[in-house]
Design a protein around this motif. Structure first.
Motif, mmCIF file in Angstrom:
data_model
loop_
_atom_site.group_PDB
_atom_site.id
_atom_site.type_symbol
_atom_site.label_atom_id
_atom_site.label_comp_id
_atom_site.label_asym_id
_atom_site.label_seq_id
_atom_site.Cartn_x
_atom_site.Cartn_y
_atom_site.Cartn_z
ATOM 1 N N LYS A 106 33.939 47.577 40.048
ATOM 2 C CA LYS A 106 33.954 48.396 38.842
ATOM 3 C C LYS A 106 35.380 48.511 38.300
ATOM 4 N N PHE A 107 35.479 48.755 36.994
ATOM 5 C CA PHE A 107 36.763 49.104 36.401
ATOM 6 C C PHE A 107 37.097 50.532 36.844
ATOM 7 N N ILE A 108 38.336 50.928 36.649
ATOM 8 C CA ILE A 108 38.750 52.239 37.155
ATOM 9 C C ILE A 108 38.049 53.412 36.467
ATOM 10 N N THR A 118 32.916 51.848 34.879
ATOM 11 C CA THR A 118 32.045 50.843 34.268
ATOM 12 C C THR A 118 32.171 49.535 35.034
ATOM 13 N N ILE A 119 31.230 48.626 34.783
ATOM 14 C CA ILE A 119 31.270 47.343 35.480
ATOM 15 C C ILE A 119 32.532 46.565 35.073
ATOM 16 N N SER A 132 43.179 46.300 31.300
ATOM 17 C CA SER A 132 42.088 46.427 30.332
ATOM 18 C C SER A 132 40.866 45.715 30.868
ATOM 19 N N ASN A 133 39.703 46.250 30.537
ATOM 20 C CA ASN A 133 38.462 45.725 31.090
ATOM 21 C C ASN A 133 37.842 44.690 30.150
ATOM 22 N N LYS A 134 38.342 43.463 30.252
ATOM 23 C CA LYS A 134 37.844 42.396 29.387
ATOM 24 C C LYS A 134 37.609 41.125 30.204
ATOM 25 N N GLY A 135 36.593 40.373 29.818
ATOM 26 C CA GLY A 135 36.419 39.055 30.372
ATOM 27 C C GLY A 135 37.434 38.114 29.752
ATOM 28 N N VAL A 136 37.441 36.868 30.184
ATOM 29 C CA VAL A 136 38.400 35.906 29.629
ATOM 30 C C VAL A 136 37.674 34.642 29.205
ATOM 31 N N ASN A 137 38.147 34.046 28.106
ATOM 32 C CA ASN A 137 37.696 32.714 27.708
ATOM 33 C C ASN A 137 38.800 32.057 26.897
ATOM 34 N N TYR A 138 38.651 30.788 26.604
ATOM 35 C CA TYR A 138 39.734 30.005 26.009
ATOM 36 C C TYR A 138 39.983 30.324 24.529
ATOM 37 N N SER A 139 39.214 31.224 23.949
ATOM 38 C CA SER A 139 39.511 31.668 22.582
ATOM 39 C C SER A 139 40.611 32.721 22.575
#
Length: 311
Positions: free
Chosen positions: A138-140, A143-144, A227-234
């Motif tokens: 989980k994020f701090i 949340t997931i 910060s609670n973010k996924g990552v992608n090449y954009s």
């Protein structure tokens, strides 16, 4: 209940995040099921971590319960190199399991106890030893964690149907993962040459060829990642391009050398489409394409802990 005599080594890899490391160590010291060994891999940190660890070792109050071992590397070899070194050290110290995570992953008080219980229950239901068990990350804020969701198998709910709060997974990130000794012997260690990015995905896919891993939902770890973010090449910019370069080379190498040219081409197309959609600057795109080409000549070999290395 019989005493659990299995040795579990908590392996923490740290680099220039001393404040977070202190929180991790406190979390480990207050586990309801203490690890038997604590291996701290100092990835040549330059923020005073070395001095702190010297004092930490001198003042360590759990010496009668936990075997403390500090591995100081001569240079920063990235998370991949740190996990490889820490897991190798756990093997050398005779650990039955390595429990691995970064210095910004805070296991909740019963995280290890739940992880071990889940591993044992799943092994009994499956009728075989499980190659890894990971926690719910989980994020701090509770949340997931967007970037730490494991990839589930087609029959992910098989154990849930039998009453266990456990999902079957084929890959996960290195945020609270329990890895048995036999896995290290049979499948080796993570590729230290990856430095950062995709080392966890490649390794967990490598070790699940015969049996899936598990995610134990009752074992919780908080990931303090800003910060609670996924990552992608954009999302490539001037500050993070160096990470995406490793990602392009490592994942490109994996697809090319382990899955074939077709999967490599699909990956390249995905990267290209992502960068186009995100309007990534042309000079940064060129740097990524250069790394995708490097993948053709980049193919690390498996390193086994039972094979001695030159010191």
């Amino acid at each position: 209940m019989a005493e659990d005599k299995r040795k579990i080594a908590a392996v923490v890899v740290t680099f220039n995040r001393l404040d977070k490391l202190k929180t991790v160590l406190h979390c480990l010291e207050t586990q309801t099921r203490l690890p038997d060994q604590l291996i701290i891999v100092n990835n040549a940190a330059t923020d005073g971590t070395d001095k702190y660890l010297e004092k930490y070792q001198k003042d360590f109050k759990l010496g009668d319960k936990i075997q403390l071992d500090i591995v100081t590397l001569p240079e920063n070899v990235g998370g991949a190199g740190g996990f490889s070194a820490g897991m190798r050290r756990s093997y050398e110290l005779g650990a039955d399991f390595a429990w691995i995570f970064d210095d910004d992953g805070y296991p909740q008080p019963d995280a290890l106890e739940k992880l071990v219980d889940g591993y044992d229950a799943a092994s009994e239901k499956m009728g075989t030893d499980i190659p890894f068990a990971c926690s719910l990350v989980k994020f701090i804020d509770g949340t997931i964690s967007e970037m730490n969701n494991p990839v589930t198998t087609w029959d992910w709910g098989r154990l849930m149907a039998q009453g266990l709060n456990i999902a079957l997974v084929s890959r996960c990130s290195f945020v609270s993962v329990l890895i048995p000794r036999w896995v290290m012997e049979d499948y080796g260690l993570p590729y230290k040459e990856y430095f950062i990015w995709f080392d966890d995905a490649e390794y967990t896919m490598r070790i699940t060829k015969a049996c899936p891993g598990i995610q134990v939902m009752d074992s919780v770890v908080l990931h303090d990642m800003g910060s609670n973010k996924g990552v992608n090449y954009s999302m490539i910019d001037d500050k993070n391009i160096w990470k995406f370069e490793y990602g392009a080379r490592n994942e490109g190498s994996f697809h090319l050398h382990h899955e074939g040219v077709y999967q490599y081409a699909r990956f390249v197309a995905m990267v290209r489409n992502n960068m186009h959609r995100g309007h990534v600057a042309k000079p940064l795109q060129k740097r990524v394409y250069k790394k995708l080409r490097e993948a053709w000549g980049f193919n690390p070999q498996v390193d086994y802990p039972q094979v001695p290395v030159k010191r």
